[in-house]
Design an enzyme around this catalytic site. Structure first.
Site, short mmCIF file in Angstrom:
data_model
loop_
_atom_site.label_atom_id
_atom_site.label_comp_id
_atom_site.label_asym_id
_atom_site.label_seq_id
_atom_site.Cartn_x
_atom_site.Cartn_y
_atom_site.Cartn_z
N CYS A 88 70.16 65.84 14.02
CA CYS A 88 71.43 65.12 13.93
C CYS A 88 72.57 66.06 14.33
CB CYS A 88 71.62 64.60 12.51
SG CYS A 88 73.13 63.63 12.30
N PHE A 89 73.55 65.54 15.05
CA PHE A 89 74.63 66.41 15.54
C PHE A 89 75.80 66.54 14.58
CE2 PHE A 89 75.19 62.50 18.53
CZ PHE A 89 75.55 61.69 17.48
N PRO A 145 75.74 70.31 12.76
CA PRO A 145 76.03 71.38 13.72
C PRO A 145 77.46 71.34 14.26
CG PRO A 145 73.88 70.45 14.17
CD PRO A 145 74.52 69.56 13.14
#
Length: 211
Positions: free
Chosen positions: A1-2, A5
């Site tokens: 999942c972004f 990050p």
């Protein structure tokens, strides 16, 4: 999942911007069409990614990669989501590619030492003549998701406190009621707009699938 990050990269000194989006591991995405969160979830071949713009005088590429490795376990492969959640480092030049491949080797040794499976991370060299065809920004509601979520919950908590205090007998506190209600409605409306974008994105994804 972004989400995580992007939040981590955004907090680094020297990072000018970070954008959540969808990226491919080849230098042409024409065959994929315009991506959406739902097309990626269905397995259109793209990967959730974060594009980072940074000032090399303040933060090095190696430091960015350390954050990359800290923010995910590259040994985990989610069945059915191999493309969406694949572990990838996109390098823009030969030097970045060399550094990225070095960190992959180091990670493999570290994972082996700690008894974890070998990281499935791959390094992709971007063709600088067509960088925009590799990475496509995600929908607005995905951008800075954790920061916006924290702001919403904090805002609602403050508003709720003001509403409780405003019901007391103090005239000064009572005068805050109007402002508190307005802020509460604004936050709810903000949430509604992002939910509407999510619905429209889902509808677009379903129509694209039918076609």
């Amino acid at each position: 999942c972004f989400w995580a990050p992007q939040a981590a990269f955004s907090q680094l000194e020297g990072v000018l911007s970070s954008t959540a989006g969808y990226a491919s591991v080849v230098n042409s995405t024409d065959s994929f069409g315009r991506p959406s969160y739902f097309s990626v979830c269905r397995g259109d071949g793209r990967t959730e990614a974060v594009q980072v713009e940074y000032d090399p005088r303040k933060v090095s590429y190696e430091q960015l990669l350390r954050t990359f490795w800290q923010e995910h376990d590259a040994s985990i492969v989610v069945p059915g989501k191999e493309d969406q959640y694949r572990s990838v480092i996109w390098a823009h030049d030969e030097q970045q590619q060399r550094i990225a491949e070095m960190t992959v080797r180091e990670a493999k040794e570290q994972y082996e030492t700690t008894g974890r499976d070998t990281p499935a991370t791959v390094v992709v060299r971007i063709d600088d003549s067509t960088p925009g065809r590799i990475f496509i920004p995600a929908e607005t509601y995905h951008q800075n998701f954790w920061a916006k979520t924290r702001a919403k919950f904090f805002g609602l908590a403050v508003v709720q406190l003001l509403l409780v205090l405003g019901t007391q007998s103090s005239p000064q506190l009572s005068s805050l009621l109007g402002t508190a209600v307005f802020v509460q409605q604004a936050i709810i409306f903000w949430w509604f707009l992002e939910s509407a974008e999510l619905v429209f994105s889902a509808a677009r994804g379903m129509l694209a699938k039918e076609q």
